[in-house]
Design a protein around this motif. Structure first.
Motif, PDB file in Angstrom:
ATOM      1  N   GLY A 225       0.823  -1.219   0.000  1.00 36.34           N
ATOM      2  CA  GLY A 225       0.000   0.000   0.000  1.00 36.34           C
ATOM      3  C   GLY A 225       0.854   1.265   0.000  1.00 36.34           C
ATOM      4  O   GLY A 225       0.388   2.337   0.376  1.00 36.34           O
ATOM      5  N   SER A 242      -1.998  -0.509  -7.762  1.00 35.58           N
ATOM      6  CA  SER A 242      -2.561  -1.690  -8.407  1.00 35.58           C
ATOM      7  C   SER A 242      -2.549  -2.877  -7.469  1.00 35.58           C
ATOM      8  O   SER A 242      -1.671  -3.002  -6.611  1.00 35.58           O
ATOM      9  CB  SER A 242      -1.735  -2.007  -9.659  1.00 35.58           C
ATOM     10  N   ARG A 336      -5.358   2.846   7.331  1.00 34.31           N
ATOM     11  CA  ARG A 336      -6.413   2.238   6.514  1.00 34.31           C
ATOM     12  C   ARG A 336      -6.697   3.252   5.435  1.00 34.31           C
ATOM     13  O   ARG A 336      -6.831   4.438   5.731  1.00 34.31           O
ATOM     14  CB  ARG A 336      -7.674   2.045   7.371  1.00 34.31           C
TER      15      ARG A 336
HETATM   16  N1  LIG Z   1      -8.043  -3.404   2.040  1.00 32.85           N
HETATM   17  C1  LIG Z   1      -7.157  -2.462   1.799  1.00 32.85           C
HETATM   18  N2  LIG Z   1      -6.501  -2.421   0.637  1.00 32.85           N
HETATM   19  C2  LIG Z   1      -5.589  -1.455   0.434  1.00 32.85           C
HETATM   20  C3  LIG Z   1      -5.320  -0.476   1.399  1.00 32.85           C
HETATM   21  N3  LIG Z   1      -4.341   0.343   0.923  1.00 32.85           N
HETATM   22  C4  LIG Z   1      -4.048  -0.100  -0.320  1.00 32.85           C
HETATM   23  N4  LIG Z   1      -4.794  -1.207  -0.634  1.00 32.85           N
HETATM   24  C5  LIG Z   1      -4.764  -1.996  -1.868  1.00 32.85           C
HETATM   25  O1  LIG Z   1      -3.572  -2.757  -1.917  1.00 32.85           O
HETATM   26  C6  LIG Z   1      -3.132  -2.921  -3.246  1.00 32.85           C
HETATM   27  C7  LIG Z   1      -1.681  -2.505  -3.410  1.00 32.85           C
HETATM   28  O2  LIG Z   1      -1.587  -1.100  -3.164  1.00 32.85           O
HETATM   29  P1  LIG Z   1      -0.371  -0.239  -3.676  1.00 32.85           P
HETATM   30  O3  LIG Z   1      -0.526   1.101  -3.078  1.00 32.85           O
HETATM   31  O4  LIG Z   1      -0.229  -0.322  -5.157  1.00 32.85           O
HETATM   32  O5  LIG Z   1       0.808  -1.038  -2.992  1.00 32.85           O
HETATM   33  P2  LIG Z   1       2.398  -0.917  -3.240  1.00 32.85           P
HETATM   34  O6  LIG Z   1       2.780  -2.080  -4.067  1.00 32.85           O
HETATM   35  O7  LIG Z   1       3.009  -1.037  -1.879  1.00 32.85           O
HETATM   36  O8  LIG Z   1       2.666   0.397  -3.862  1.00 32.85           O
HETATM   37  C8  LIG Z   1      -4.075  -2.066  -4.100  1.00 32.85           C
HETATM   38  O9  LIG Z   1      -5.053  -2.932  -4.659  1.00 32.85           O
HETATM   39  C9  LIG Z   1      -4.703  -1.126  -3.110  1.00 32.85           C
HETATM   40  O10 LIG Z   1      -6.005  -0.718  -3.497  1.00 32.85           O
HETATM   41  C10 LIG Z   1      -6.041  -0.533   2.645  1.00 32.85           C
HETATM   42  O11 LIG Z   1      -5.869   0.260   3.562  1.00 32.85           O
HETATM   43  N5  LIG Z   1      -6.932  -1.538   2.789  1.00 32.85           N
END
Ligand SMILES: Nc1nc2c(ncn2[C@@H]2O[C@H](COP(=O)(O)OP(=O)(O)O)[C@@H](O)[C@H]2O)c(=O)[nH]1
Ligand SMILES: [Mg+2]
Length: 431
Positions: A225, A242, A336
């Motif tokens: 996230g 994503s 969250r």
């Molecule tokens: N359930 C839930 N999903 C989240 C949350 N934050 C991000 N996501 C989801 O986790 C996935 C990966 O998020 P991303 O920001 O691309 O992660 P990164 O790979 O660390 O940059 C995406 O599908 C987001 O929508 C959260 O607080 N709760």
């Protein structure tokens, strides 16, 4: 001051503003200005004059003289306030050169001010820092340096060292008359002095962080996230989010404002062991970013296996994301994506960290830190060898010497030309 050249330089930097100031400093400043038709009035009174720039060329100017020694450089100074524009300013400077002035190099005016005793060396360095300041905190620190705040601290410490050294040396000369000496009191006093220097050194890092724009790096496993948090902190979608792990493959950076602080926020590729070649490259970028970070925000998702934050020399904030899916790291701060309050808390924590740096900041620059470090080492040696008064006196004297060098003066001889050249070369021309 006989034999000194008279400098000419553009004091206003790139001369494309409405007005440019051409400054003359030196014994012939007033005479050179007069050759151009810029006869000066009473000290510090601005008068309108027509400058003769060769042939029939005339330029209207406002002219002011500040006679030495009560001027910035300690010499006679004349300022010609002329119209801006590179060509015009070049002609004015050329006319001054023809009339006998010498073109100023970087820092030449400030160097003259230092040589005339109008500024101490660390104040001169403060001027360069002030001109180069990129952040509010950098500007504040530089102003304090120019105002002599560091100089006064150093001065007070040097005085304390000198009076203790005098006592030790007096004992060496007149041991018979003075009788028993109190080595443990000497040691305690030296230790107190060393602690004062050490407190500067301890706060130097905070000063550096406060005056530079810090890099806040978001890192952690893929899909934690990070990009979601990156966008949320910025308040607009800048990075791709994503559900597909490994979407962010290099790094993305943007400017983030937290209270009074401007920082660079960096989103990185997640660290995964089973990543493909392209993603591996992104992970290498991430390692680089972590090395260049001033603050790391380490993110792991509540529904993923615990990895743990890397150990780092800089502050690391551990944050568990996706708290809507559970909580596997109760010690960590929680986030969250639909909870604005948690986001505000994280912002607050980062802001506090930067506020602390500003409050703890020691305004000394790198050169001052190096001399202070050497002085601390000399004081440590003085305390360790206090039994042998000759050695204690020797190390106290060396400590005093190191600190005096901060101010650009030296009890053993002038500060080296190489040091001065390096310092003043970092200035812009016309300063
Ligand atoms: N359930 C839930 N999903 C989240 C949350 N934050 C991000 N996501 C989801 O986790 C996935 C990966 O998020 P991303 O920001 O691309 O992660 P990164 O790979 O660390 O940059 C995406 O599908 C987001 O929508 C959260 O607080 N709760
Ligand atoms: Mg991402």
């Amino acid at each position: 001051m006989t034999g000194r050249t008279t400098l000419v330089g553009v004091a206003t930097g790139r001369p494309d503003g409405g007005v440019a100031i051409v400054r003359l400093s030196g014994p012939a400043a007033i005479a050179i200005a007069a050759t151009l038709g810029a006869t000066v009035a009473d000290d510090r009174r601005l008068v309108a004059r027509r400058l003769a720039l060769g042939g029939a060329t005339r330029e209207s100017a406002l002219v002011v003289a500040m006679r030495g020694p009560a001027s910035f450089t300690g010499e006679d100074v004349v300022e010609l306030h002329v119209h801006g524009g590179a060509c015009n300013v070049e002609q004015v400077v050329a006319a001054c050169l023809r009339a006998g002035a010498t073109a100023a190099g970087p820092g030449d005016f400030t160097r003259r001010a230092f040589e005339a005793g109008r500024l101490t060396l660390e104040q001169a360095e403060g001027i360069a820092a002030l001109v180069g300041a990129q952040t509010q905190a950098a500007l504040d620190q530089a102003r304090r340096l120019v105002a002599g705040e560091l100089g006064r601290q150093v001065e007070a410490l040097v005085e304390s060292i000198a009076s203790l050294r005098t006592e030790v040396e007096a004992w060496l000369d007149f041991a018979d008359e003075i009788g028993e000496r109190d080595v443990s009191r000497w040691q305690a006093e030296i230790e107190g002095l060393r602690a004062r220097v050490q407190s500067w050194l301890d706060r130097h890092g905070a000063g550096v962080r406060a005056r530079s724009k810090p890099r806040v790096v978001l890192a952690g496993p893929a899909n934690a996230g990070k990009s979601t948090l990156f966008n949320a902190l910025l308040g607009y979608p800048r990075a791709l989010v994503s559900a597909e792990p490994g979407t962010t493959r290099d790094y993305v950076e943007a400017e983030l404002t937290l209270g009074d602080h401007r920082c660079t926020l960096v989103d990185t590729a997640g660290v995964r062991d089973d990543a493909g070649a392209l993603e591996q490259e992104g992970i290498a970028f991430t390692r680089e970013q972590l090395e260049g970070a001033d603050v790391i925000v380490w993110l792991e998702a509540a529904d993923s296996a615990v990895v743990g934050a890397p150990t780092a020399a800089v502050p690391v904030f551990t944050v568990e994301s996706k708290r809507d899916l559970g909580c596997a790291r109760p010690q960590w701060s929680g986030l969250r994506s639909d909870d604005d309050e948690a986001l505000a808390q994280l912002r607050g924590m980062l802001q506090q960290r930067f506020d602390a740096d500003v409050q703890e900041a020691w305004i000394g620059l790198e050169r001052h830190r190096d001399r202070a470090r050497e002085a601390a080492a000399e004081l440590e040696s003085a305390a360790a060898r206090a039994e042998v008064a000759e050695l204690a006196a020797f190390h106290l004297r060396a400590a005093q010497q190191r600190l005096d060098e901060i101010l650009g003066r030296s009890t053993l001889g002038p500060v080296g030309e190489d040091v001065l050249e390096r310092i003043f070369a970092s200035f812009c021309i016309g300063k």
